[in-house]
Design an enzyme around this catalytic site. Sequence first.
Site, PDB file in Angstrom:
ATOM      1  N   GLY A 237     -21.938 -16.257  20.933  1.00  0.00           N
ATOM      2  CA  GLY A 237     -20.624 -16.820  20.664  1.00  0.00           C
ATOM      3  C   GLY A 237     -20.543 -17.898  19.618  1.00  0.00           C
ATOM      4  O   GLY A 237     -19.616 -18.718  19.653  1.00  0.00           O
ATOM      5  N   GLU A 280     -19.625 -17.558  28.409  1.00  0.00           N
ATOM      6  CA  GLU A 280     -18.321 -16.899  28.281  1.00  0.00           C
ATOM      7  C   GLU A 280     -18.261 -15.957  27.078  1.00  0.00           C
ATOM      8  O   GLU A 280     -17.548 -14.955  27.099  1.00  0.00           O
ATOM      9  CB  GLU A 280     -17.203 -17.939  28.214  1.00  0.00           C
ATOM     10  CG  GLU A 280     -16.908 -18.549  26.846  1.00  0.00           C
ATOM     11  CD  GLU A 280     -18.061 -19.378  26.284  1.00  0.00           C
ATOM     12  OE1 GLU A 280     -18.198 -19.423  25.051  1.00  0.00           O
ATOM     13  OE2 GLU A 280     -18.802 -19.974  27.071  1.00  0.00           O
ATOM     14  N   ASP A 281     -19.029 -16.265  26.026  1.00  0.00           N
ATOM     15  CA  ASP A 281     -19.018 -15.415  24.841  1.00  0.00           C
ATOM     16  C   ASP A 281     -19.539 -14.014  25.153  1.00  0.00           C
ATOM     17  O   ASP A 281     -18.936 -13.007  24.793  1.00  0.00           O
ATOM     18  CB  ASP A 281     -19.857 -16.060  23.731  1.00  0.00           C
ATOM     19  CG  ASP A 281     -21.219 -16.531  24.234  1.00  0.00           C
ATOM     20  OD1 ASP A 281     -21.538 -16.331  25.425  1.00  0.00           O
ATOM     21  OD2 ASP A 281     -21.971 -17.116  23.438  1.00  0.00           O
ATOM     22  N   ASN A 282     -20.675 -13.959  25.854  1.00  0.00           N
ATOM     23  CA  ASN A 282     -21.242 -12.665  26.220  1.00  0.00           C
ATOM     24  C   ASN A 282     -20.332 -11.919  27.178  1.00  0.00           C
ATOM     25  O   ASN A 282     -20.182 -10.692  27.080  1.00  0.00           O
ATOM     26  CB  ASN A 282     -22.620 -12.876  26.846  1.00  0.00           C
ATOM     27  CG  ASN A 282     -23.382 -11.589  27.028  1.00  0.00           C
ATOM     28  OD1 ASN A 282     -23.205 -10.900  28.022  1.00  0.00           O
ATOM     29  ND2 ASN A 282     -24.244 -11.265  26.076  1.00  0.00           N
ATOM     30  N   GLY A 285     -17.386 -10.337  25.371  1.00  0.00           N
ATOM     31  CA  GLY A 285     -17.840  -9.126  24.701  1.00  0.00           C
ATOM     32  C   GLY A 285     -17.989  -7.965  25.665  1.00  0.00           C
ATOM     33  O   GLY A 285     -17.565  -6.840  25.384  1.00  0.00           O
TER      34      GLY A 285
END
Length: 471
Positions: A237, A280-282, A285
């Site tokens: 992210g 949270e980024d993963n 996705g």
Amino acid sequence: MDVHEDDRDGSSSFGLADVLAIVTVVWYAAVWSISVLGCVTGRKRYRLRPRSPLSSAEPSRVPGVSIIRPLKGLDTNLFENLESTFTQDYPNFEVLLCVADAEDQALSVVRSLIEKYPHVDARAVVGEEVVGVNPKVNNLMRAYKEAKNDILWVLDSNVFVESGVCARSVDALLGPNTTPNQPPSSKRRIGLVHHVPFAFGSEKGWGSRVDEAFLNTNHAKMYMAINAVALESCVVGKSNMFRRTDIERLHGNRGKPTPHPASDSVTETGLASFGRYLAEDNMIGEALWHELGLRHELSCDVAGNVIGNVPLSGYIERRVRWIRVRKRMVMAATIVEPFQECIMLSIVASWSLQHLFGIPAWLVLLIHYPAWIWVDLDVYESLAGHPLPSERRLDFFMAWGVRELLAFPIWLSGIFGEEVHWRGRKYRMLNNGEVELVEDSAPRSHWSNILPGRRRKHGYSALNQNDDSGS
């Protein structure tokens, strides 16, 4: 006559060692294939970065982009990092700079940039909206809601980008289906554009040098290869572009069937539903990939990750943290991780090839290490746009060696434990990648504390550390 029964029919015994050797050789070939794929992908994708036609288009003819940067404190190179978003070669964008606290030191830098670039639509967004335990998500929420445009580009505070990145990223997000005079694509629509991190070590701390060697070689190589195969979501992210209308449809349930709207189990949707995760980024996705069936696109640009003066203990702590986070999301991949690292892989491969084919172990190692280093340096050259400078080679190789030697002990420390420290707070990992905040009044105990250069007191992070900033 002393002849075994299996010798009479011409067969020989086949034991557990043979099976392990065969499996290891197959694994060795697979890891090398992935490494070469990452190297080739780097050559094809990053050695040429053409200027996007969107850069010179009329503002009314391109989609607007809201660039959101979550901030906390005075990160290394902060002014230049933020300034790189003000100077994007794109005709229609705004910049939102978020801080959770009105007393945050980053606000002085924000005000200076807004004054320096009065023609850029930019503003500070002060105050967080608490939707979960993840402080970065809480910091993002107000800007996420206030953004004028549907396309959002979220960048961490320690990221620097070139001026053409926004336009090329929009090109990638729109995809071929929106290009005039082209037949519709049979591929799934692109829901997220991301950028491989490329580290710039501005200081001489051992942690900075080791992290730079890791991110610019092994990490980048595997990241590019996994995204080239595109069998599953794999997102970091540091710099992500997506549509808010897509995010609003997500429940953050990691690919599980979306609950019926009338069900009591339905809670938050949109960005707020990811506040219960640390990564949270993963998770965003994965949700775009599984819930909406959207694919990702790795841009031809890098996210320049500016690293401050990080001690070796700081690097170790960060790697342990993300191993503990990752094992709750992708346990199988985390378990086999040591056997895709250079040293451990060379040990098991040399034994297997000697056992099966009689190839001397020293010969395998003599070929393995130069070839591995050559691939890593080629990946570095593709991302940097130039070879590793000769005056930096000795320093780089030393950092590369330290990283490889530490890989297995760091993995052991990460795999046996559930608690992580991030931005002065203590979290406990839960099932499915979620976390809970833990009250932390006692000092931490970690094997990396024996290393010199500790710069952390009473649970608070020192400034200028590459600690996955942005919250």
